[in-house]
Design a protein around this motif. Structure first.
Motif, PDB file in Angstrom:
ATOM      1  N   LYS A 185     -20.399   3.092 -28.828  1.00  0.00           N
ATOM      2  CA  LYS A 185     -19.333   4.071 -28.993  1.00  0.00           C
ATOM      3  C   LYS A 185     -19.209   4.902 -27.722  1.00  0.00           C
ATOM      4  O   LYS A 185     -20.197   5.151 -27.035  1.00  0.00           O
ATOM      5  N   TYR A 186     -17.999   5.328 -27.431  1.00  0.00           N
ATOM      6  CA  TYR A 186     -17.763   6.154 -26.246  1.00  0.00           C
ATOM      7  C   TYR A 186     -16.690   7.190 -26.560  1.00  0.00           C
ATOM      8  O   TYR A 186     -15.963   7.075 -27.559  1.00  0.00           O
ATOM      9  N   THR A 187     -16.601   8.202 -25.716  1.00  0.00           N
ATOM     10  CA  THR A 187     -15.544   9.200 -25.844  1.00  0.00           C
ATOM     11  C   THR A 187     -14.310   8.697 -25.115  1.00  0.00           C
ATOM     12  O   THR A 187     -14.368   8.425 -23.917  1.00  0.00           O
ATOM     13  N   ALA A 188     -13.221   8.524 -25.847  1.00  0.00           N
ATOM     14  CA  ALA A 188     -11.964   8.064 -25.264  1.00  0.00           C
ATOM     15  C   ALA A 188     -10.982   9.216 -25.190  1.00  0.00           C
ATOM     16  O   ALA A 188     -10.769   9.925 -26.169  1.00  0.00           O
ATOM     17  N   LEU A 189     -10.379   9.407 -24.027  1.00  0.00           N
ATOM     18  CA  LEU A 189      -9.281  10.346 -23.855  1.00  0.00           C
ATOM     19  C   LEU A 189      -8.031   9.495 -23.699  1.00  0.00           C
ATOM     20  O   LEU A 189      -7.975   8.619 -22.821  1.00  0.00           O
ATOM     21  N   GLU A 190      -7.039   9.704 -24.544  1.00  0.00           N
ATOM     22  CA  GLU A 190      -5.885   8.812 -24.523  1.00  0.00           C
ATOM     23  C   GLU A 190      -4.623   9.546 -24.935  1.00  0.00           C
ATOM     24  O   GLU A 190      -4.659  10.584 -25.595  1.00  0.00           O
ATOM     25  N   GLU A 209      -8.825  13.345 -27.794  1.00  0.00           N
ATOM     26  CA  GLU A 209     -10.167  12.982 -27.321  1.00  0.00           C
ATOM     27  C   GLU A 209     -10.998  12.700 -28.563  1.00  0.00           C
ATOM     28  O   GLU A 209     -11.126  13.551 -29.432  1.00  0.00           O
ATOM     29  N   ARG A 210     -11.572  11.495 -28.656  1.00  0.00           N
ATOM     30  CA  ARG A 210     -12.300  11.133 -29.866  1.00  0.00           C
ATOM     31  C   ARG A 210     -13.335  10.067 -29.585  1.00  0.00           C
ATOM     32  O   ARG A 210     -13.219   9.298 -28.623  1.00  0.00           O
ATOM     33  N   SER A 211     -14.351  10.020 -30.440  1.00  0.00           N
ATOM     34  CA  SER A 211     -15.353   8.968 -30.374  1.00  0.00           C
ATOM     35  C   SER A 211     -14.706   7.666 -30.829  1.00  0.00           C
ATOM     36  O   SER A 211     -14.059   7.617 -31.879  1.00  0.00           O
ATOM     37  N   VAL A 224      -6.840   3.529 -22.129  1.00  0.00           N
ATOM     38  CA  VAL A 224      -7.552   4.764 -22.462  1.00  0.00           C
ATOM     39  C   VAL A 224      -8.487   5.125 -21.316  1.00  0.00           C
ATOM     40  O   VAL A 224      -8.946   4.257 -20.575  1.00  0.00           O
ATOM     41  N   LEU A 225      -8.762   6.398 -21.195  1.00  0.00           N
ATOM     42  CA  LEU A 225      -9.679   6.892 -20.175  1.00  0.00           C
ATOM     43  C   LEU A 225     -11.080   7.003 -20.763  1.00  0.00           C
ATOM     44  O   LEU A 225     -11.265   7.555 -21.853  1.00  0.00           O
TER      45      LEU A 225
END
Length: 423
Positions: free
Chosen positions: A201-206, A214-216, A189-190
């Motif tokens: 928690k982070y924002t993942a772009l996958e 794009e989601r937390s 994941v990015l």
């Protein structure tokens, strides 16, 4: 058909050889128990490579899908990946690019990744998007990093350096490799930025089914969290941002739509310190947004700047004023003034102002209000300052309309009559 185990070619970029090299490395590090596990992985990789040579690329994918699974996570289970491939699935070129990966910036990485998110690119481990990259998790990272070919979660680390969790910045990646299921059980994941200050928690772009999202996301991931490792692309063309103590203006190209860097975060923090907190809903972040522009504009206007000097984008002067705490703070939001209170009845002037022989403005005021209320029928010429019988009869009519009789309806105004008449 019988297959014999062969030594992997370290220079080969195919998924089979790569998996066998990784398995051998795991065996060396983990001792006898890991050796047994690695042998199993090597045998599976040999079978996979042999099946691919006989049946073609599609058969390889089927073999992977049919392999026994040890990872039951729905996230990783729904995101199998293909093998290393060139643009649009062409045979991979030489891996000499690993030594000098294509140069790019964090902003460009995030911009490319966001384009897939916006288009909701459908997930596929066999199809390729219009830009030439395979539509699976590793193809998505390869596209964001602009590698020119679709890599796998096993080969992406060859283009990157391991970093610590707290060093993660937008454009870095988190990679999980499952030795028991190299293609079907691995995922990448990015990293898009931290969601909270505690870094939980982070924002993942996958790229996962049904398409790019794009989601937390909880750190490091929904499942197999301890197995995800953070990496930073080795081809970043810009150095790391200077620490907060460095006051030099980083350049106008660090700010504006699509920019993602630590200078944007620092700008936001300085603006909050100078009174711009009301423009941010969740606090400053590395992603430039309209909150940054409006807060910057408010600070510039507070200095008396106008026109191009207050366009909402920081220049040298704006940066200098912020880092050295110069100039004026952003004033609080201007609230609309409260409406004036509704006027009440004028004070009663006293009974001695009304009656035969009295002449004053209070009598005229009384008469005008009687007419306004619909009780002026006795006037022939209209109210005037001189008390007359018409005033008395009109007042009496108003009093009787209130249900009063006797001395309460004598035609002479008292405080109660006055209050009701002017209310």
């Amino acid at each position: 058909m019988e297959f014999s185990e062969v030594e992997p070619d370290k220079s080969c970029a195919c998924g089979g050889c790569t998996a066998r090299v990784r398995a051998r490395q795991l065996a060396v590090r983990s001792g006898r128990g890991a050796t047994i596990q690695a042998r199993g992985a090597r045998r599976a990789a040999v079978l996979l490579a042999a099946a691919g040579s006989v049946l073609g690329g599609g058969a390889v994918s089927s073999a992977v899908a049919a392999a026994p699974r040890t990872d039951s996570s729905p996230q990783t289970a729904s995101s199998p990946q293909g093998q290393v491939a060139g643009p649009f699935g062409e045979p991979p070129t030489s891996r000499r690019a690993v030594a000098a990966p294509p140069a790019t910036t964090r902003a460009e990485i995030m911009r490319r990744a966001q384009a897939w998110v916006d288009q909701k690119v459908p997930y596929s481990m066999t199809k390729y998007w219009s830009d030439g990259y395979r539509q699976d998790c590793s193809g998505f990272i390869s596209m964001a990093w602009n590698l020119g070919s679709s890599q796998t979660t096993w080969t992406l680390p060859d283009f990157a350096d391991r970093i610590a969790k707290d060093d993660l910045q937008p454009g870095d990646v988190l990679i999980y490799n499952n030795a028991n299921d190299p293609q079907g059980g691995s995922h990448a994941v990015l990293f898009g930025g931290w969601v909270d200050a505690a870094h939980t928690k982070y924002t993942a772009l996958e790229q996962t089914r049904p398409g790019t999202t794009e989601r937390s996301t909880p750190y490091a991931y929904w499942s197999n969290s301890s197995g995800y490792l953070p990496y930073r692309y080795r081809g970043l063309s810009l150095p790391m941002p200077a620490p907060d103590g460095a006051d030099a203006f980083p350049g106008a190209d660090r700010f504006g739509p699509g920019k993602v860097n630590d200078y944007v975060t620092r700008l936001g923090r300085m603006l909050v310190e100078r009174g711009g907190g009301r423009f941010y809903r969740e606090g400053p972040s590395p992603d430039w947004g309209d909150a940054d522009r409006r807060a910057t504009e408010a600070f510039q206007l507070a200095q008396g700047w106008r026109g191009a000097e207050a366009d909402g984008y920081p220049g040298k002067d704006t940066w200098d004023f912020l880092v050295h705490h110069k100039g004026k703070d952003i004033p609080p939001a201007v609230t609309a003034p409260s409406p004036p209170p509704a006027p009440g009845p004028p004070p009663f002037p006293g009974t001695d102002k009304f009656g035969p022989g009295k002449i004053n403005d209070h009598i005229a005021q009384l008469g005008r209000q009687l007419v306004k209320k619909g009780f002026g029928s006795s006037y022939r010429q209209g109210p005037d300052p001189a008390w007359g019988e018409a005033d008395r009869r009109n007042v009496e009519t108003f009093q009787r309309a209130q249900g009063w009789t006797g001395s309460e309806a004598d035609g002479y105004p008292g405080p109660h009559t006055w209050k009701l008449l002017f209310s």
